[in-house]
Write a protein that holds these residues in place. Sequence first.
Motif, PDB file in Angstrom:
ATOM      1  N   ALA A 242       0.834  -1.202   0.000  1.00 39.47           N
ATOM      2  CA  ALA A 242       0.000   0.000   0.000  1.00 39.47           C
ATOM      3  C   ALA A 242       0.869   1.252   0.000  1.00 39.47           C
ATOM      4  N   VAL A 243       1.921   1.237   0.816  1.00 42.94           N
ATOM      5  CA  VAL A 243       2.834   2.382   0.846  1.00 42.94           C
ATOM      6  C   VAL A 243       3.487   2.550  -0.524  1.00 42.94           C
ATOM      7  N   ALA A 244       3.882   1.429  -1.136  1.00 42.90           N
ATOM      8  CA  ALA A 244       4.498   1.481  -2.459  1.00 42.90           C
ATOM      9  C   ALA A 244       3.542   2.105  -3.467  1.00 42.90           C
ATOM     10  N   ALA A 245       2.249   1.767  -3.368  1.00 44.31           N
ATOM     11  CA  ALA A 245       1.279   2.302  -4.312  1.00 44.31           C
ATOM     12  C   ALA A 245       1.182   3.819  -4.179  1.00 44.31           C
ATOM     13  N   VAL A 246       1.114   4.302  -2.924  1.00 37.33           N
ATOM     14  CA  VAL A 246       1.021   5.746  -2.714  1.00 37.33           C
ATOM     15  C   VAL A 246       2.301   6.428  -3.194  1.00 37.33           C
ATOM     16  N   TYR A 247       3.453   5.823  -2.883  1.00 35.48           N
ATOM     17  CA  TYR A 247       4.734   6.392  -3.291  1.00 35.48           C
ATOM     18  C   TYR A 247       4.832   6.451  -4.823  1.00 35.48           C
ATOM     19  N   ALA A 248       4.417   5.362  -5.472  1.00 32.34           N
ATOM     20  CA  ALA A 248       4.486   5.325  -6.934  1.00 32.34           C
ATOM     21  C   ALA A 248       3.605   6.404  -7.541  1.00 32.34           C
ATOM     22  N   PHE A 249       2.454   6.638  -6.920  1.00 28.74           N
ATOM     23  CA  PHE A 249       1.561   7.701  -7.386  1.00 28.74           C
ATOM     24  C   PHE A 249       2.261   9.051  -7.281  1.00 28.74           C
ATOM     25  N   LEU A 250       2.876   9.327  -6.125  1.00 31.61           N
ATOM     26  CA  LEU A 250       3.545  10.614  -5.937  1.00 31.61           C
ATOM     27  C   LEU A 250       4.673  10.792  -6.950  1.00 31.61           C
ATOM     28  N   ILE A 251       5.460   9.717  -7.164  1.00 29.22           N
ATOM     29  CA  ILE A 251       6.569   9.770  -8.114  1.00 29.22           C
ATOM     30  C   ILE A 251       6.070  10.086  -9.524  1.00 29.22           C
ATOM     31  N   ALA A 252       5.042   9.329  -9.942  1.00 25.63           N
ATOM     32  CA  ALA A 252       4.590   9.455 -11.327  1.00 25.63           C
ATOM     33  C   ALA A 252       3.949  10.814 -11.581  1.00 25.63           C
ATOM     34  N   VAL A 253       3.223  11.334 -10.598  1.00 21.85           N
ATOM     35  CA  VAL A 253       2.481  12.566 -10.836  1.00 21.85           C
ATOM     36  C   VAL A 253       3.303  13.814 -10.514  1.00 21.85           C
ATOM     37  N   PHE A 254       4.077  13.789  -9.416  1.00 27.07           N
ATOM     38  CA  PHE A 254       4.716  15.032  -8.985  1.00 27.07           C
ATOM     39  C   PHE A 254       6.223  15.080  -9.220  1.00 27.07           C
ATOM     40  N   ILE A 255       6.894  13.920  -9.293  1.00 28.41           N
ATOM     41  CA  ILE A 255       8.347  13.969  -9.475  1.00 28.41           C
ATOM     42  C   ILE A 255       8.701  13.805 -10.959  1.00 28.41           C
ATOM     43  N   TYR A 256       8.305  12.657 -11.532  1.00 29.79           N
ATOM     44  CA  TYR A 256       8.634  12.443 -12.943  1.00 29.79           C
ATOM     45  C   TYR A 256       7.619  13.103 -13.867  1.00 29.79           C
ATOM     46  N   ARG A 257       6.430  13.349 -13.357  1.00 36.04           N
ATOM     47  CA  ARG A 257       5.398  14.094 -14.093  1.00 36.04           C
ATOM     48  C   ARG A 257       5.079  13.480 -15.454  1.00 36.04           C
ATOM     49  N   ASP A 258       4.873  12.151 -15.456  1.00 34.97           N
ATOM     50  CA  ASP A 258       4.485  11.481 -16.697  1.00 34.97           C
ATOM     51  C   ASP A 258       3.015  11.659 -16.964  1.00 34.97           C
ATOM     52  N   LEU A 259       2.251  11.927 -15.913  1.00 30.03           N
ATOM     53  CA  LEU A 259       0.814  12.068 -16.083  1.00 30.03           C
ATOM     54  C   LEU A 259       0.314  13.071 -15.057  1.00 30.03           C
ATOM     55  N   GLY A 260      -0.937  13.478 -15.240  1.00 35.38           N
ATOM     56  CA  GLY A 260      -1.530  14.395 -14.284  1.00 35.38           C
ATOM     57  C   GLY A 260      -1.357  15.851 -14.661  1.00 35.38           C
ATOM     58  N   PRO A 261      -1.713  16.757 -13.741  1.00 35.52           N
ATOM     59  CA  PRO A 261      -1.765  18.189 -14.064  1.00 35.52           C
ATOM     60  C   PRO A 261      -0.391  18.800 -14.323  1.00 35.52           C
ATOM     61  N   LEU A 262       0.672  18.186 -13.796  1.00 31.14           N
ATOM     62  CA  LEU A 262       1.997  18.793 -13.966  1.00 31.14           C
ATOM     63  C   LEU A 262       2.744  18.240 -15.165  1.00 31.14           C
ATOM     64  N   LYS A 263       2.055  17.436 -15.971  1.00 26.71           N
ATOM     65  CA  LYS A 263       2.722  16.810 -17.105  1.00 26.71           C
ATOM     66  C   LYS A 263       3.419  17.855 -17.972  1.00 26.71           C
ATOM     67  N   GLY A 264       4.697  17.651 -18.230  1.00 25.08           N
ATOM     68  CA  GLY A 264       5.429  18.572 -19.096  1.00 25.08           C
ATOM     69  C   GLY A 264       5.974  19.800 -18.399  1.00 25.08           C
ATOM     70  N   VAL A 265       5.660  19.986 -17.121  1.00 23.33           N
ATOM     71  CA  VAL A 265       6.226  21.125 -16.402  1.00 23.33           C
ATOM     72  C   VAL A 265       7.655  20.767 -15.995  1.00 23.33           C
ATOM     73  N   PRO A 266       8.649  21.550 -16.447  1.00 21.26           N
ATOM     74  CA  PRO A 266      10.039  21.168 -16.139  1.00 21.26           C
ATOM     75  C   PRO A 266      10.402  21.513 -14.701  1.00 21.26           C
ATOM     76  N   TRP A 267      11.359  20.741 -14.142  1.00 21.34           N
ATOM     77  CA  TRP A 267      11.832  21.052 -12.799  1.00 21.34           C
ATOM     78  C   TRP A 267      12.598  22.370 -12.805  1.00 21.34           C
ATOM     79  N   ARG A 268      13.340  22.571 -13.885  1.00 19.15           N
ATOM     80  CA  ARG A 268      14.116  23.801 -13.936  1.00 19.15           C
ATOM     81  C   ARG A 268      13.998  24.383 -15.334  1.00 19.15           C
ATOM     82  N   ALA A 269      13.326  25.509 -15.459  1.00 25.60           N
ATOM     83  CA  ALA A 269      13.182  26.145 -16.762  1.00 25.60           C
ATOM     84  C   ALA A 269      14.517  26.764 -17.147  1.00 25.60           C
ATOM     85  N   GLU A 270      14.674  27.071 -18.438  1.00 26.53           N
ATOM     86  CA  GLU A 270      15.945  27.613 -18.903  1.00 26.53           C
ATOM     87  C   GLU A 270      16.205  28.983 -18.284  1.00 26.53           C
ATOM     88  N   GLY A 271      17.420  29.174 -17.802  1.00 28.99           N
ATOM     89  CA  GLY A 271      17.806  30.465 -17.274  1.00 28.99           C
ATOM     90  C   GLY A 271      17.171  30.805 -15.943  1.00 28.99           C
TER      91      GLY A 271
END
Lengths: 465, 207
Positions: A242-271
């Motif tokens: 269960a913890v793994a499931a929640v962690y995987a959700f956080l990773i996919a949506v907020f860290i790697y941003r493969d899906l969800g509202p932050l999709k395509g938002v870069p961690w560090r924009a140019e400049g």
Amino acid sequence: MESILLFVVVLLLLVLGVPIAVALGLSSLTIILAFSNDSLASIALKLFEAMEHYTLLAIPFFILSSTFLSTGGVAQRIIRFSIACVGSFRGGLAMAGVFACMMFAALCGSSPATVVAIGSIVIAGMRQVGYSRDFAAGVICNAGTLGILIPPSIVMVVYAAATDVSVGRMFLAGVIPGALAGVMLMIGIYVAAVRRGLPAQPWQGFREIFASALDAGWGLFLIVIILGGIYGGIFTPTEAAAVAAVYAFLIAVFIYRDLGPLKGVPWRAEGEGAGGAALRNTLAIAKGFFPGCVHADTRKVLVEAARVTLMLMFIIANALLFAHVLTSERIPQVITETFIQAGLEPWMFLVVVNLLLLLGGQFMEPSGLLLIVAPVVFPIAIQLGIDPIHLGIIMVVNMEIGMITPPVGLNLFVTSGITGMSVLQVVRAALPWLGILFVFLIIVTYVPWVSTYLPNTLMGPEIVR
Amino acid sequence: MQRAGEVVNRIEEGAISFFFAVMVLTTFVQVVLRYVFNTGFVWALELTTYCFAWMVLIGISWGVKINTHLGVDAFVRLFPGKAQRALVLFGCLCCIAYAGILLAGAWEYISKIYRIGIPTEDLYVPRVVVELFAGGEPDRPVPIPRWIPYAALPIGLALLLFRFCQAFWLIYTGERKTLIAGHEVEELAEEAQHRLVPDEPRPGDLR
């Protein structure tokens, strides 16, 4: 008599194209109604009881976490890391594919999912540098089977539930065999690569290894959560899932941003300065947190994971009913006595188990097959002094081979799907590597040390009740 | 008609995801509570298992609709059109029998525990609800009767029976071909195929 009827009915129904779950359930129902006094109510209740099994509760959670991780980003980063590690050998890209499959297998508990996640990226890459399609497909199709051997593994959870051994022990027992199988495949690739003159990737230096490890680290940390959590006594395997499931959700949506509202938002924009980036990301995550939880992508993953779960659980619930009929007809006892009286040696018994599972694996889904075979085989193994954990690993490796042999080989189907080859072509491509897995099966079957060393050292010797 | 199908689909998927989400969150929160706040809920485990049962039992019928249940179709496919359909229809009848028998059993069980009035182990009606409906302060907690969570069994099986009958009809009229998925990953493989770049063996390929 009843037992023969039971098996005949189930085989007949299977062949006629009845869903596996219904074939198991209906044949058990027939036998119970015809030969026993069990009430219908108690049978219906059996169906419900499958879901009250605490160990099996880990299955939906593990499926959910691997569905979140299969969305692409994690696989890509793992592949980059493995290319940096082993890519510079001859045949390096193929080896990196195997290595990536091993790592992905340590995150998710299913073989076909491993093939899709790694194969859909690596096979294309191998084609680009000049590997033949057959070579690429064959390697990944075989390496993907490690998904159920390297922990976490859904098949192991099912075995543990069927035989009451500890899930933690089973997971630990899979580590050395998993690594061994991976290394054997890589050696095979290296030999083939030298003989055929396959290309090597340029060595990218330790800096790239370090950088890619850091990048993949968020995903790989899940291994620490699952295994560390279970063996550190922090949580039960079910809670770990269960913890793994929640962690995987956080990773996919907020860290790697493969899906969800932050999709395509870069961690560090140019400049952008470090402070500005930190502030912007914190705000974005805070603002996107609730939308991320109910986003259409998240819901889609949830529904997909639910689909796989209920399909599996339908089979498992009915296989439990089937196993119940087997035990109430005292079939395991009868077979055990016959075996013991025949004076069978343990090694002969293991050959029989292997043949039985290899044959059954052609037609049945692994978890269902395990639930049917385990109650019959387990008591005999205990009588013969075979370690239950060792038996479990043998069974899992047999299931692996079942996944790459027709007609019901899940890995063949997915590989055919991601490469566009026909199933027959994939069978032919996978064949040379299947030989390596067979050698591996023999090693695992006759060298119990490989499976029992880690659990016995770390958790003390197994106590057989 | 199309609209109605869409709505039903949303209800089914919504219910299944709801139970799934509750399961995951309850278990997760339980772990957090234990380590961070050194406490926990007695009812968490029971709630989780009941949600699991509801998700699966309701979901099975949805699985029939979207054709996700596994089976072996290699033999059936050997037959020509008409004979093949007859075999598949026979398979449907088996499924209908299965769901019917179990539904009868489930009904028997539920009516029995309803009559006896067995409560669940750790689940209680929330205080607020008791106060609202019983009026005033309840002197002791009111347990939830067990037939409520177990109702998943007859409801799920009734839906399953309905879906199997529907599948029988659709196959009979020729609108649907099979009852089973050849393998669990059919959809996954199809999806991957869309992403695929056409790939033919090239002359320069290394073997």
